[in-house]
Enzyme design. Structure first.
Site, short mmCIF file in Angstrom:
data_model
loop_
_atom_site.label_atom_id
_atom_site.label_comp_id
_atom_site.label_asym_id
_atom_site.label_seq_id
_atom_site.Cartn_x
_atom_site.Cartn_y
_atom_site.Cartn_z
NE ARG A 149 12.11 -2.62 -2.26
CZ ARG A 149 12.15 -3.13 -3.42
NH1 ARG A 149 12.22 -4.46 -3.57
NH2 ARG A 149 12.51 -2.46 -4.57
CG ASP B 298 12.51 0.80 -3.39
OD1 ASP B 298 12.21 0.34 -4.07
OD2 ASP B 298 12.44 0.11 -2.02
CB CYS C 275 16.00 1.62 -9.07
SG CYS C 275 15.37 3.09 -8.78
CG HIS D 29 17.19 0.97 -4.68
ND1 HIS D 29 16.38 -0.20 -5.32
CD2 HIS D 29 16.74 2.13 -4.80
CE1 HIS D 29 15.40 0.45 -5.71
NE2 HIS D 29 15.05 1.80 -5.56
CB CYS E 298 15.65 5.51 -4.64
SG CYS E 298 14.12 4.90 -5.60
CO CO Z 1 14.33 3.13 -6.67
#
Ligand code: CO
Length: 211
Positions: free
Chosen positions: A46, A44, A101, A98, A42
């Site tokens: 993090r 993302d 999400c 994750h 992803c």
């Molecule tokens: Co995500």
């Protein structure tokens, strides 16, 4: 100091620290890449693949998008996959989702998000496939997190359904295809599924390479 300037300054410090640790670091790195893994994760901020697996540069070929999707009409993704499998000959492909999400959360809601609806639609299809199981979970957090896991599993299956992966299984008995999920609360990765090279594929998605 401007935050963007800080990035450039940090880069200088990082490059110097690498040279301090190994004067030949960049000389060796510049020659070629031979990554053992293709990571599909992803976007993302993090969930940095190299950071969370303590991997040096050169270890992972990486593709990231919203909700770590394997979309069979995505030319960007397919180009990455073909290069990783046919040229780099990666031994393992890892799809990593994750918990919590945002992309999966959007797919579980009826909210319209504009153009991105069309991307999230791929996750909605996975949700539709598993709706009976997911809808039995009343706690919204657990429901979302189970859908995150199921989405990863669906993307792993999507990989096994590509002719790129099946052809490589036929010719070289690689790659192994893994599905993992990352927990933002403790930094741990959890394996969910592994598909071995040469695994049985439903005839609807199977390609025959024998002439
Ligand atoms: Co995500």
């Amino acid at each position: 100091m401007d935050k963007i300037e800080r990035l450039l300054l940090e880069n200088k410090a990082w490059a110097q620290s690498k040279v301090d640790g190994d004067p030949e670091f960049f000389k060796k790195m510049a020659v070629d890449q031979k990554p053992e893994y293709l990571w599909i994760g992803c976007s993302d901020s993090r969930v940095h693949p190299a950071e969370i697996t303590n991997s040096d540069p050169g270890v992972m070929f990486v593709h990231r998008n919203i909700a770590n999707l394997v979309v069979h009409t995505d030319m960007n993704f397919l180009s990455v996959l073909q290069y990783a499998v046919n040229v780099l000959k990666v031994r393992h492909i890892i799809v990593c989702g994750h918990y919590n999400c945002g992309g999966v959360k959007a797919a579980l809601s009826t909210q319209s998000l504009g153009m991105i609806n069309n991307w999230v639609r791929n996750i909605k299809d996975a949700y539709f496939t598993h709706k009976a199981e997911v809808e039995q979970i009343s706690d919204p957090v657990l429901k979302l997190n189970r859908m995150v896991e199921l989405n990863v599993i669906e993307q792993v299956k999507n990989l096994a359904h590509t002719s790129i992966v099946q052809k490589s299984w036929n010719d070289e008995t690689i790659p192994f295809v893994h599905g993992w999920v990352y927990d933002l609360n403790n930094g741990r990765l959890k394996p969910l599924i592994t598909i071995q090279p040469g695994s049985e594929i439903d005839s609807a998605y199977r390609y025959d390479f024998k002439s």
